[in-house]
Design an enzyme around this catalytic site. Structure first.
Site: not given
Length: 167
Positions: A129, A143, A147
């Site tokens: 990650s 994004y 995540k």
């Protein structure tokens, strides 16, 4: 004791570096790439499979082929990419690709892996990650969405698997 690793996104960056380090220490690596010929290390302990994280069938086929050949100790979810820009400026297709790669693709990878780990009596899943899964910055909204989403998914699945010996 040598281990066998399945690493997604091994053609470049962190995935390639990890592949090279593991091979150098004597482990076996099954590396996945989107484009054939994008990883040519010529190492006897390296097998390369084609996988596209935006295609669930491709993920299942590669995972099934990898586990059919041997026991895999660690699956590394490394493939992904960043999409940067203000939320209202991003193209629909770019957003869909971001979500398909960084979120849905990883979910599909984990779901394809779990039955194999159960069948072999254990295994470890390592999801790569970033800070983007914990902290938010302007211009990174999509994004971050992927995540943060995958962080929550992995955390919940690890609790689901705790009793089976897989992590």
């Amino acid at each position: 004791m040598t281990k066998t690793w399945l690493i997604t996104g091994a053609a470049r960056g962190f995935g390639r570096n990890m592949t090279e380090k593991l091979l150098a220490r004597g482990d076996h690596v099954i590396a996945t790439v989107r484009r054939e010929g994008s990883l040519d290390l010529g190492h006897p302990n390296l097998n390369i499979l084609k996988m596209d994280l935006t295609d669930a069938g491709s993920i299942r086929a590669a995972v099934n082929e990898a586990f059919a050949a041997q026991r895999i100790d660690v699956v590394v979810g490394n493939a992904g990419y960043g999409l940067f820009g203000a939320a209202e400026e991003l193209a629909d297709a770019a957003i869909a690709r971001q979500i398909a790669t960084n979120l849905v693709g990883v979910i599909d990878l984990v779901r394809a892996t779990i039955p194999h780990f159960r069948a072999q009596g254990g295994g470890r899943f390592l999801q790569v990650s970033s800070e983007g899964g914990q902290v938010a910055y302007p211009g990174f909204s999509l994004y971050h969405a992927t995540k943060w989403g995958i962080e929550g998914f992995i955390e919940a699945v690890s609790q689901e698997l705790a009793a089976s010996g897989s992590r």
